[in-house]
Design an enzyme around this catalytic site. Structure first.
Site, short mmCIF file in Angstrom:
data_model
loop_
_atom_site.label_atom_id
_atom_site.label_comp_id
_atom_site.label_asym_id
_atom_site.label_seq_id
_atom_site.Cartn_x
_atom_site.Cartn_y
_atom_site.Cartn_z
N GLY A 296 51.29 -39.34 25.36
CA GLY A 296 51.41 -38.22 26.30
C GLY A 296 52.83 -38.06 26.82
O GLY A 296 53.31 -36.94 27.00
N ASP A 297 53.50 -39.19 27.06
CA ASP A 297 54.90 -39.14 27.50
C ASP A 297 55.78 -38.56 26.40
O ASP A 297 56.70 -37.79 26.67
CB ASP A 297 55.39 -40.54 27.87
CG ASP A 297 54.55 -41.20 28.93
OD1 ASP A 297 54.00 -40.48 29.79
OD2 ASP A 297 54.42 -42.44 28.91
N ALA A 298 55.49 -38.96 25.15
CA ALA A 298 56.25 -38.44 24.02
C ALA A 298 56.08 -36.93 23.91
O ALA A 298 57.05 -36.20 23.65
CB ALA A 298 55.80 -39.12 22.73
#
Length: 345
Positions: A296-298
């Site tokens: 999700g951060d990516a």
């Protein structure tokens, strides 16, 4: 070059273990969840070091997103704010950021650098965080000359929602700067417990937010905390896009749904209802999925990196998908080097 995007969050060193089913049960953890450690869970870090094969990865959600954005952007385009200790863990984080072209502007405290136990079970991950130094970030750090210069030169800002458990005052300083100077301020909801237990802090910052990113669990959690009688993600996205906003530009709300699809809602500058659009995610074979930690951060970093470069929302979502899929093919929130051209894949 001076960073054009500055992120703020909790810098952590991830302690990652696989086949962690027994650890979930032992410490009362859930798959695909993120919590702050309390009670018996505080023992997990020593347990991992002594009894398990641990992979150490530079982490912290906003720092992961900043690194992902930097992957998309020209070298030196991204800076990161957070608090660390005066210890070897902080040196590891700084070195990892430097290697990827991310400029660290840490506040150094007398507390140990934070850590996150990442328990992998199949394609699921459970995050259990000890904030350590991260929760001792002070607004005064934003007045340091080198930090002030970093903030003044930036045109885009990204706030990790986890930061709101302790740093809403600092977050508001950055958000107000963005508003006063007509810069873009973005935020991630980060985890279901943030809107569940820290909704007042989220609501204090939300009016400043131009781009809001989250996943379906976080969106549902916000809807429940807000008393909205719906679990329909497009409806929740529209409500979030329509909520109070201080700047006149429309708000973009981006809700990921893992491997199925991503939903985007945009408010308007007219009286018409916000619109939604669904973006399917290209399916990956099971054999290509190594580790979902940081996906999700990516996505968030990929989306923002493309957006900073002037790409459309449609294009930014696709770049986010490509970064997320790259991430799940690696161990931990890591990228492929030499760099892949995710902008033109």
């Amino acid at each position: 070059m001076a960073p054009v995007l500055v992120a703020m969050g909790n810098p952590l060193l991830d302690m990652q273990v696989t086949n962690g089913e027994a650890l979930l049960e032992k410490y009362g953890l859930k798959p695909n969840d993120a919590i702050l450690a309390e009670g018996k869970q505080l023992e997990i870090y020593d347990d991992l070091q002594k009894n398990h094969k641990v992979i150490y990865v530079a982490g912290g959600a906003a720092q992961n997103a900043a690194r992902a954005a930097q992957y998309v952007l020209p070298e030196g385009s991204t800076g990161y704010l957070g608090a660390v200790g005066n210890d070897d863990l902080a040196k590891q984080l700084t070195a990892a950021n430097e290697k990827e072209g991310l400029q660290s502007a840490y506040q150094v405290t007398d507390q140990p650098t934070g850590a996150c136990a990442v328990v992998i079970t199949g394609h699921h991950r459970s995050l259990c965080t000890l904030l350590g130094a991260a929760e001792h970030f002070k607004p005064s750090h934003l007045e340091e000359p080198h930090v002030k210069e970093l903030v003044n030169n930036a045109k885009y800002f990204y706030l990790g929602g986890f930061f709101l458990t302790h740093g809403v005052e600092s977050a508001k300083v950055l958000a107000q700067h963005a508003l006063d100077n007509r810069k873009i301020f973005s935020m991630n909801l980060s985890a279901p417990f943030i809107p569940q237990f820290f909704k007042s802090q989220v609501d204090e910052i939300l009016p400043y937010v131009d781009i809001l990113i989250g996943n379906e669990s976080e969106a549902e959690s916000y809807a429940t905390a807000a008393g909205w009688d719906t679990k329909d993600i497009p409806t929740i996205a529209i409500k979030l896009a329509s909520s109070k906003k201080l700047a006149s530009r429309p708000r973009v709300v981006v809700i990921t749904q893992g491997p199925s699809s991503t939903i985007v809602a945009s408010s308007t500058t007219t009286s018409s209802e916000p619109s939604t659009k669904i973006y399917p995610v290209k399916a990956l074979p099971e054999s290509a999925i190594v580790d979902t930690n940081g996906a999700g951060d990516a996505f968030a970093g990929g989306f923002l990196g493309a957006y900073v470069l002037g790409k459309s929302v449609d294009q930014a979502v696709e770049v986010g998908h490509r970064m997320g899929q790259m991430c799940v093919g690696q161990v931990g929130p890591q990228w492929v080097f030499p760099k892949v051209d995710v902008l033109n894949a």
